[in-house]
Design an enzyme around this catalytic site. Structure first.
Site, PDB file in Angstrom:
ATOM      1  CD  GLU A  37     -11.622  20.557 -22.586  1.00 22.37           C
ATOM      2  OE1 GLU A  37     -12.170  19.444 -22.468  1.00 22.37           O
ATOM      3  OE2 GLU A  37     -12.179  21.528 -23.115  1.00 22.37           O
ATOM      4  CD  GLU A  57      -5.530  14.354 -26.734  1.00 23.64           C
ATOM      5  OE1 GLU A  57      -5.821  15.532 -26.407  1.00 23.64           O
ATOM      6  OE2 GLU A  57      -6.366  13.541 -27.157  1.00 23.64           O
TER       7      GLU A  57
END
Length: 634
Positions: A431, A440
């Site tokens: 995730e 990210e």
């Protein structure tokens, strides 16, 4: 999770007065009717002052005293909104009228400061308002004026008659922009540098404009909605109600914490004005309850946040706690692992085959728990590795391993890109997605981890796409301009930094379009995660462009997806707010124009960053060249 009801709060509604001989009496009658404040002229509407050519022998104060007919002086700064004189014309071609109006406005604003009025209503009557805006901007900059509410009608007075009876069609078309009240407002607030001290008091028209125009108004800082009693209908019980379209508009404005101001005469003499307020209060309280996303975001609307950098920074426990409360994300991950296990291991081999699942970036273990649960539900045997680089989160993982997972999980304290796995994985679960998908550094992380995934192994997620859309966001742009960025990066840094933000008081001007796409596992001979994308958006209305909103969609496995794109948003999921890419200079865009933007994802061995610019309708300089203001560290 408890749902917040709008009925837990009450609508703020004021009563407008054209002229008030008895201020205390007017305030008493309004509060008895349930109203929270009144708006009254600072001076008598007909009392003109002659500064350039004074009237001989005129004596006395130019308006009422702050003590007259008042028991409590504090009422001024909480219950009274002042209105400037309607005859003021600071943009008159007549120099005498202009200068006289300038001095009269200055006099009235100074008196409003003396009285500590919370806001002053200033009417805007035409596109010719540059000098008025100039003087208002001077006042909010150089004095202690708290708020200026610019009174603008939703529709031009000229829309109320058939223009073709008085003008030829070419002239109507040529003057269309100057006859659009939104254009008046846009010019005014632009001259005032989009200051937060300048708000909009929007007069709701009887005939509402198009849906696109309504959405545009709802993206403005609407401090007050002005409702005339003439808009109300009478229901079967003899009480005032608004038409359905106006009810829907007010419910949108309620979400922006817009106050109401009731204008016009009372059509129900026997019932009193209180029945108008009671209806508006009822309308406010009967709004739908806030959904999970809105409840989670309460208080964070239009609040700029710097994106997380989990590779450079170890996340705090509170951050993990917030993400783990999401009721949708981990359910979908569990479903994806469930489907992958069924595909991976046939029914006749479920007792003999052990599926190796590696959770990379395990955090405090929610994906580990989802993977174990999926194994139980499918009846498949699984061996789980929980790989996490944050040593603080590893403490939690080790505890869960001993107390909850009964040794079925191997905890690995390591960066997934550096770990030397003891065996190959059947399923790789992560995730690592940010609000813009790849921000990210999920591509770089998973590219580094895929070396211990079997050739026929499954990556969850297997694909994600970022999306962009042009937005009008005056409130956000002002907040960016006022942000205290790192001065060492220069004055452009706030405008060259993307933000995570719960978009609220904004208008998305066109449907989001796909930008960058990444797939996993990435079996390319030469992995290159740099990207470039050019997008074009057709817009239907005139607006001011302040930047671009960013979203993402991901395919976890087959038809199991997650999305924060508005059109496909995973209902109830709140783990991610959208991205916002500002542009330094807001761009005026006409109806029917094309907005062309260009985005780059740039990479080196140590960092990743975005660059962006526009080429149409007007060129805009490249933002964040070379990552001078914002980078994501590897």
């Amino acid at each position: 999770m408890k749902r917040i009801k709008m009925a837990d709060h009450r609508v703020s509604c004021g009563r407008d007065f054209f002229c008030v001989p008895d201020l205390a009496g007017a305030l008493r009658n309004a509060t008895n009717g349930g109203f929270d404040f009144i708006s009254v002229p600072i001076c008598h509407p007909r009392y003109r002052r002659e500064f350039l050519d004074p009237v001989p022998n005129r004596t006395g104060a130019f308006t009422r005293s702050d003590w007259t007919n008042f028991e409590f002086v504090s009422d001024w700064n909480s219950l009274i909104v002042g209105k400037t004189s309607p005859w003021l014309n600071l943009d008159s071609p007549n120099e005498t009228v202009r200068k006289n109006s300038e001095q009269a406005l200055h006099q009235e604003l100074c008196y409003s400061v003396h009285l500590s009025l919370p806001a002053v209503l200033v009417p805007l009557k035409s596109y010719n308002c540059a000098n008025l805006a100039h003087h208002i901007n001077t006042s909010i900059t150089d004095t202690h004026v708290q708020q200026v509410w610019v009174h603008v009608s939703m529709k031009s007075p000229e829309d109320e008659y058939d223009k073709h009876l008085f003008e030829d069609e070419d002239e109507v078309t040529a003057n269309k922009l100057e006859k659009d009240p939104w254009e008046w407002w846009n010019l005014f607030r632009t001259i005032c540098a989009n200051s937060r001290k300048v708000g909009l008091a929007l007069e709701i028209s009887a005939e509402l404009p198009s849906e696109e125009e309504l959405e545009r108004w709802c993206g403005e800082p609407v401090k007050a909605a002005m409702l005339s009693t003439s808009l109300f209908l009478t229901n079967k019980s003899g009480y005032p109600v608004l038409p359905k379209a106006h009810q829907a508009l007010l419910k949108k404005l309620f979400r922006l914490n817009t106050q109401l101001i009731l204008t016009g005469v009372n059509k129900y003499k026997d019932k009193g004005l209180g029945f108008y307020y009671q209806y508006l209060a009822h309308l406010y309280q009967t709004q739908p309850d806030l959904d999970n996303v809105s409840q989670f975001a309460k208080g964070y609307e239009d609040y700029l946040q710097c994106p997380l950098q989990p590779l450079m920074d170890n996340l705090e426990s509170q951050t993990y706690e917030i993400f783990e409360r999401d009721p949708i994300k981990y359910r979908q991950y569990q479903k994806a692992v469930y489907e992958a296990l069924l595909d991976r291991v046939p029914e006749d081999k479920k007792d003999s085959v052990v599926t190796v699942i590696m959770v990379v970036g395990a955090g405090r273990g929610p994906l580990v728990r989802a993977s174990l649960t999926a194994g139980e539900e499918t009846g498949r045997k699984v061996r789980v590795y929980a790989v996490e680089k944050n040593p603080n989160a590893v403490v939690t993982l080790e505890t869960l391993k001993e107390e909850e997972w009964n040794g079925d999980v191997a905890v690995v304290s390591s960066d997934m890109r550096e770990w030397d796995a003891p065996e190959q994985a059947d399923i790789l679960v992560s995730e690592l997605l940010g609000s813009f998908g790849d921000n990210e550094l999920s591509p770089e992380c998973l590219d580094g981890a895929q070396r211990f995934l079997k050739d026929d192994g499954i990556s969850i997620p297997c694909e994600y796409t970022s999306f962009l859309a042009p937005v009008s966001a005056p409130k956000l742009h002002y907040e960016v301009s006022q942000s205290n960025a790192d001065t060492s990066k220069g004055p452009l840094a706030p405008f060259e930094t993307p933000y995570v933000v719960r978009l609220h008081n904004v208008t998305v001007l066109a449907a989001p379009q796909p930008c960058f796409i990444f797939t996993h596992p990435n079996r390319a001979d030469r992995i290159d995660n740099s990207r470039v994308k050019s997008l074009e958006f057709e817009v239907k209305t005139c607006f001011t462009l302040h930047g671009f909103s960013g979203y993402f969609e991901t395919i976890l496995y087959k038809d199991v997806t997650l999305s924060i794109r508005p059109e496909t948003h995973s209902e109830g999921m709140f783990s991610w707010f959208p991205f916002f890419f500002p542009i330094k200079e807001p761009q005026y865009v006409t109806a029917g124009s094309t907005v062309a933007c260009h985005f780059w994802r740039k990479c080196t061995t140590k960092k990743v960053w975005y660059e962006w610019c526009m080429s149409r309708p007007a060129p805009v300089p490249l933002h964040n060249p070379g990552g001078r203001s914002y980078v994501i560290g590897l």
